[in-house]
Design an enzyme around this catalytic site. Sequence first.
Site, short mmCIF file in Angstrom:
data_model
loop_
_atom_site.label_atom_id
_atom_site.label_comp_id
_atom_site.label_asym_id
_atom_site.label_seq_id
_atom_site.Cartn_x
_atom_site.Cartn_y
_atom_site.Cartn_z
N SER A 122 21.71 -3.48 2.10
CA SER A 122 22.75 -4.46 2.43
C SER A 122 23.40 -4.96 1.15
O SER A 122 24.07 -4.21 0.46
CB SER A 122 22.14 -5.59 3.27
OG SER A 122 23.14 -6.39 3.85
N HIS A 157 25.40 -2.00 7.01
CA HIS A 157 25.30 -2.36 8.44
C HIS A 157 26.59 -1.93 9.15
O HIS A 157 27.13 -2.67 9.97
CB HIS A 157 25.08 -3.85 8.64
CG HIS A 157 23.91 -4.41 7.90
ND1 HIS A 157 22.61 -4.04 8.18
CD2 HIS A 157 23.84 -5.33 6.89
CE1 HIS A 157 21.79 -4.71 7.36
NE2 HIS A 157 22.51 -5.48 6.58
#
Length: 218
Positions: A122, A157
Amino acid sequence: MDKHIVALGGGGWMMGEQQSELDQYALRLTGKSDPKVCYIPTATGDAEEAIDRFYQSKLSRRLSHFPLFKANLDWRTHLQEQDVIYVGGGNTRSMLAVWKAWGIDKLLQDCYESGIILCGMSAGAICWFDYGITDSDPEKYSVIEGLSFVQGLASAHYPGSDEKAELFSQFANHHINMPCYGISDYSALHFVNGRYHKTINSQTGAQVTIKNVDKTNI
């Protein structure tokens, strides 16, 4: 000496995957059975919960973490002694601002140049690129500048159909000479010397979206 970055869109130990292929792939690059792995939890504000989860991951018998809010005396040299540096998820904008203030960006550059494997999920994935799409601002997704170890823009994501995907497509269409990488949960990209090398998946359905890259090179 080759330089390696493994960028996880999501998954691995931070998302509860045990013995994830994403994590194991980065560890195998060291060629060691128990590599030194250091976790940088800046993006979570050095949250104890995230640090505890890292130690519970049992990635190796030689784990450590690199706090900035309660820095150790040897903090400048500790990163340079590692085999793998893992940057966790959280607030990308805040993490990069703190790194710049402390000179961690330059320290990580030195580690990268010396062959230490850089890995992260991330925030810890998109930070290595020229640009990243982040939700650090709770009101909207935005494009921010990264460390520029890898050319292009990255989005973690990455679902392929939401406001993030729309911003990703807009950026790619307006920067046709810049590679853009949308990395889904449970997928990772391996870059060698700044160039795309391989995609790694740990679950069925994980995928990446790559735009503005010569397909003959991937």
